[in-house]
Design an enzyme around this catalytic site. Sequence first.
Site, PDB file in Angstrom:
ATOM      1  N   GLY A 124      50.261  66.536  39.557  1.00 21.31           N
ATOM      2  CA  GLY A 124      50.747  67.859  39.199  1.00 21.31           C
ATOM      3  C   GLY A 124      50.880  68.140  37.710  1.00 21.31           C
ATOM      4  CG  ASN A 131      45.873  71.208  35.526  1.00 20.65           C
ATOM      5  OD1 ASN A 131      45.606  71.842  34.507  1.00 20.65           O
ATOM      6  ND2 ASN A 131      45.177  70.158  35.928  1.00 20.65           N
ATOM      7  NE  ARG A 148      38.349  71.067  57.252  1.00 19.88           N
ATOM      8  CZ  ARG A 148      38.628  70.267  56.232  1.00 19.88           C
ATOM      9  NH1 ARG A 148      39.596  70.561  55.402  1.00 19.88           N
ATOM     10  NH2 ARG A 148      37.933  69.156  56.057  1.00 19.88           N
ATOM     11  CB  ILE A 163      37.635  72.048  52.484  1.00 22.26           C
ATOM     12  CG1 ILE A 163      36.907  70.879  51.822  1.00 22.26           C
ATOM     13  CG2 ILE A 163      36.783  73.301  52.563  1.00 22.26           C
ATOM     14  CD1 ILE A 163      36.134  71.219  50.600  1.00 22.26           C
ATOM     15  CG  LEU A 164      42.344  76.023  50.953  1.00 23.12           C
ATOM     16  CD1 LEU A 164      42.617  76.907  49.747  1.00 23.12           C
ATOM     17  CD2 LEU A 164      43.612  75.836  51.783  1.00 23.12           C
ATOM     18  CG  ASN A 215      40.299  75.257  41.944  1.00 20.91           C
ATOM     19  OD1 ASN A 215      41.280  74.501  41.959  1.00 20.91           O
ATOM     20  ND2 ASN A 215      39.060  74.789  41.958  1.00 20.91           N
ATOM     21  CG  HIS A 274      35.732  72.064  39.073  1.00 21.86           C
ATOM     22  ND1 HIS A 274      35.969  71.155  40.095  1.00 21.86           N
ATOM     23  CD2 HIS A 274      34.564  71.701  38.511  1.00 21.86           C
ATOM     24  CE1 HIS A 274      34.962  70.296  40.151  1.00 21.86           C
ATOM     25  NE2 HIS A 274      34.099  70.607  39.202  1.00 21.86           N
ATOM     26  CG  ASP A 331      34.644  73.095  42.726  1.00 23.05           C
ATOM     27  OD1 ASP A 331      35.837  73.433  42.775  1.00 23.05           O
ATOM     28  OD2 ASP A 331      34.260  71.918  42.880  1.00 23.05           O
TER      29      ASP A 331
HETATM   30  C1  GRF Z   1      42.665  68.097  37.438  1.00 20.28           C
HETATM   31  O1  GRF Z   1      41.674  67.543  36.622  1.00 20.28           O
HETATM   32  C2  GRF Z   1      42.152  69.320  38.135  1.00 20.28           C
HETATM   33  O2  GRF Z   1      41.292  70.084  37.359  1.00 20.28           O
HETATM   34  C3  GRF Z   1      41.398  68.709  39.284  1.00 20.28           C
HETATM   35  O3  GRF Z   1      42.200  67.636  39.713  1.00 20.28           O
HETATM   36  C4  GRF Z   1      42.997  67.190  38.614  1.00 20.28           C
HETATM   37  C5  GRF Z   1      44.423  67.311  39.043  1.00 20.28           C
HETATM   38  O4  GRF Z   1      45.319  66.794  38.094  1.00 20.28           O
HETATM   39  N1  GRF Z   1      41.094  69.704  40.276  1.00 20.28           N
HETATM   40  P1  GRF Z   1      46.841  67.203  38.126  1.00 20.28           P
HETATM   41  O5  GRF Z   1      47.372  66.891  39.549  1.00 20.28           O
HETATM   42  O6  GRF Z   1      46.956  68.664  37.812  1.00 20.28           O
HETATM   43  O7  GRF Z   1      47.498  66.337  37.108  1.00 20.28           O
END
Ligand code: GRF
Length: 214
Positions: free
Chosen positions: A16, A18, A69, A96-97, A111, A113, A149
Amino acid sequence: MPGAKKRVGVLISGRGSNMASLIDAAQRPDYPAEIAVVVSNRPGAGGLARAEAAGIRTAVVDHKLFPDRASFDAALGQAFDAAGADLICLAGFMRILTDGFVQGRLGRMLNIHPSLLPSFKGLHPHRQALDAGVRIHGCTVHFVVPELDSGPIIAQAAVAVLPEDTDDALGARVLAEEHRLYPLGLELVAGGQARLEGGRTVFSDPGRTALGLA
Ligand code: GRF
């Protein structure tokens, strides 16, 4: 007169970092979004403790407890609805949603990526970038569409690829950019400056969005 802050649900599977960058950004009084809930599909996700430490409501929707799902996604939807989430940010969410879940939230789900999309979708983007020999790599904030993505791009940041780079070294530099970029991307959407229209991201103030470029 600025509008009310958008309520944001963050969906995680892991550490977590991000998510934490979004929580930090949302502390700003003038930030157009507040983090209403953090939802994890993994009970042990490190991000849950980080969110709780920040005083954010959390929920676990363990995918292993659902037969398919669709029922898992329905429970996710309930968790976000219960918190009154207007927007959802996927932040290291590793499932995957369903198309139905995504279609019902088009333009309201983001999202991040860790590649310059449309290059290097899916798993191991840093390895893919090194194998391809690109000189520039980076990260992308985009609207979520059913195809993985592949949604319209909101913001991107670039880093140089160095001759001695490993997956980890390159990934760490990209991650630092992710932490800068995701709050910016969410700010654009929550503030109404970027919206999904006709399958494209439309910007109301293209000059402002230049900040999305490294
Ligand atoms: C990040 O690099 C994000 O872009 C990718 O998975 C990683 C997650 O890292 N989808 P965090 O859990 O946010 O630290």
